[in-house]
Design a protein around this motif. Sequence first.
Motif, PDB file in Angstrom:
ATOM      1  N   SER A  28     -47.914  72.250  27.170  1.00 47.70           N
ATOM      2  CA  SER A  28     -47.955  71.960  28.593  1.00 47.70           C
ATOM      3  C   SER A  28     -49.412  71.906  29.029  1.00 47.70           C
ATOM      4  O   SER A  28     -50.136  72.890  28.929  1.00 47.70           O
ATOM      5  CB  SER A  28     -47.212  73.033  29.389  1.00 47.70           C
ATOM      6  OG  SER A  28     -47.205  72.690  30.754  1.00 47.70           O
ATOM      7  N   SER A  30     -52.242  69.319  31.729  1.00 43.55           N
ATOM      8  CA  SER A  30     -52.335  68.755  33.077  1.00 43.55           C
ATOM      9  C   SER A  30     -51.403  67.560  33.287  1.00 43.55           C
ATOM     10  O   SER A  30     -51.077  67.234  34.423  1.00 43.55           O
ATOM     11  CB  SER A  30     -53.776  68.354  33.385  1.00 43.55           C
ATOM     12  OG  SER A  30     -54.219  67.393  32.443  1.00 43.55           O
ATOM     13  N   THR A  31     -50.956  66.925  32.207  1.00 40.82           N
ATOM     14  CA  THR A  31     -50.024  65.811  32.355  1.00 40.82           C
ATOM     15  C   THR A  31     -48.570  66.276  32.288  1.00 40.82           C
ATOM     16  O   THR A  31     -47.664  65.447  32.307  1.00 40.82           O
ATOM     17  CB  THR A  31     -50.268  64.733  31.284  1.00 40.82           C
ATOM     18  OG1 THR A  31     -50.101  65.315  29.994  1.00 40.82           O
ATOM     19  CG2 THR A  31     -51.655  64.131  31.414  1.00 40.82           C
ATOM     20  N   GLY A  32     -48.359  67.601  32.203  1.00 39.23           N
ATOM     21  CA  GLY A  32     -47.005  68.141  32.200  1.00 39.23           C
ATOM     22  C   GLY A  32     -46.556  68.574  30.814  1.00 39.23           C
ATOM     23  O   GLY A  32     -47.312  68.510  29.852  1.00 39.23           O
ATOM     24  N   TRP A  34     -44.633  68.594  27.168  1.00 36.06           N
ATOM     25  CA  TRP A  34     -44.469  67.572  26.131  1.00 36.06           C
ATOM     26  C   TRP A  34     -43.922  68.234  24.879  1.00 36.06           C
ATOM     27  O   TRP A  34     -44.298  69.357  24.554  1.00 36.06           O
ATOM     28  CB  TRP A  34     -45.833  66.944  25.839  1.00 36.06           C
ATOM     29  CG  TRP A  34     -45.787  65.768  24.932  1.00 36.06           C
ATOM     30  CD1 TRP A  34     -46.201  65.717  23.634  1.00 36.06           C
ATOM     31  CD2 TRP A  34     -45.315  64.466  25.246  1.00 36.06           C
ATOM     32  NE1 TRP A  34     -46.020  64.455  23.123  1.00 36.06           N
ATOM     33  CE2 TRP A  34     -45.474  63.664  24.101  1.00 36.06           C
ATOM     34  CE3 TRP A  34     -44.774  63.893  26.397  1.00 36.06           C
ATOM     35  CZ2 TRP A  34     -45.105  62.329  24.071  1.00 36.06           C
ATOM     36  CZ3 TRP A  34     -44.409  62.567  26.358  1.00 36.06           C
ATOM     37  CH2 TRP A  34     -44.574  61.791  25.204  1.00 36.06           C
ATOM     38  N   ARG A  57     -51.484  63.295  22.969  1.00 33.53           N
ATOM     39  CA  ARG A  57     -51.155  64.123  24.135  1.00 33.53           C
ATOM     40  C   ARG A  57     -50.997  65.596  23.765  1.00 33.53           C
ATOM     41  O   ARG A  57     -51.355  66.489  24.544  1.00 33.53           O
ATOM     42  CB  ARG A  57     -49.860  63.578  24.748  1.00 33.53           C
ATOM     43  CG  ARG A  57     -49.469  64.219  26.030  1.00 33.53           C
ATOM     44  CD  ARG A  57     -48.297  63.478  26.635  1.00 33.53           C
ATOM     45  NE  ARG A  57     -47.897  64.140  27.863  1.00 33.53           N
ATOM     46  CZ  ARG A  57     -47.009  63.662  28.692  1.00 33.53           C
ATOM     47  NH1 ARG A  57     -46.414  62.509  28.452  1.00 33.53           N
ATOM     48  NH2 ARG A  57     -46.689  64.317  29.785  1.00 33.53           N
ATOM     49  N   THR A  60     -54.463  67.239  23.287  1.00 30.15           N
ATOM     50  CA  THR A  60     -55.090  67.332  24.607  1.00 30.15           C
ATOM     51  C   THR A  60     -54.519  68.519  25.386  1.00 30.15           C
ATOM     52  O   THR A  60     -55.266  69.298  25.984  1.00 30.15           O
ATOM     53  CB  THR A  60     -54.877  66.021  25.399  1.00 30.15           C
ATOM     54  OG1 THR A  60     -55.505  64.954  24.677  1.00 30.15           O
ATOM     55  CG2 THR A  60     -55.461  66.114  26.797  1.00 30.15           C
ATOM     56  N   ALA A  61     -53.206  68.678  25.342  1.00 28.87           N
ATOM     57  CA  ALA A  61     -52.571  69.798  26.056  1.00 28.87           C
ATOM     58  C   ALA A  61     -53.004  71.138  25.461  1.00 28.87           C
ATOM     59  O   ALA A  61     -53.244  72.099  26.200  1.00 28.87           O
ATOM     60  CB  ALA A  61     -51.058  69.653  26.017  1.00 28.87           C
ATOM     61  N   GLU A  64     -56.199  72.324  26.727  1.00 26.79           N
ATOM     62  CA  GLU A  64     -56.094  72.844  28.093  1.00 26.79           C
ATOM     63  C   GLU A  64     -55.344  74.165  28.159  1.00 26.79           C
ATOM     64  O   GLU A  64     -55.642  75.012  29.002  1.00 26.79           O
ATOM     65  CB  GLU A  64     -55.374  71.818  28.975  1.00 26.79           C
ATOM     66  CG  GLU A  64     -56.139  70.528  29.147  1.00 26.79           C
ATOM     67  CD  GLU A  64     -55.339  69.473  29.898  1.00 26.79           C
ATOM     68  OE1 GLU A  64     -54.226  69.755  30.391  1.00 26.79           O
ATOM     69  OE2 GLU A  64     -55.845  68.340  29.989  1.00 26.79           O
TER      70      GLU A  64
END
Length: 149
Positions: A28, A30-32, A34, A57, A60-61, A64
């Motif tokens: 999880s 910033s784009t939600g 996954w 993605r 990247t998550a 974060e």
Amino acid sequence: MTTLEPAAVADLVRNTLAAHKSLFLATSGSTGPWVGGVYFAESDEFTLNLVLEDRGRTLTAIRENPLVSVVVSTGSPMQPFLQAQAVAEILTADEDARVRELLVGKVPEAAPFLAAPVTAVRLTVPKWRATDVANGLLPGVELPGPRRP
């Protein structure tokens, strides 16, 4: 409901990990939320090694938010499966070669994927929840990991 001794739960976790080449990894950022499937190799029952696409993605998550969830399963609730939260650690270039070696040792068909731009990641699992409905383990049972600093 069946109860198991801790050694039997540890065997169930080890056997389930050994029987699977891939897992579902939930992140999880910033784009939600996954979820993706990824090949893995275990160093032990509480340490999983994998690689992720450099520009994907999932990675990247993790950058974060390193708290992830994993499911090791065929996808059928009637087959033994494992669930856990884990902490993802992006590994250095020094550790990359070992992860690749472990991964190809367990999952030879992953070798072509390693030619792509990928980054090595280690998942540290503090405890597993093992479920085996066919053998009476519902709800699942927990296997706590070693205490880590």
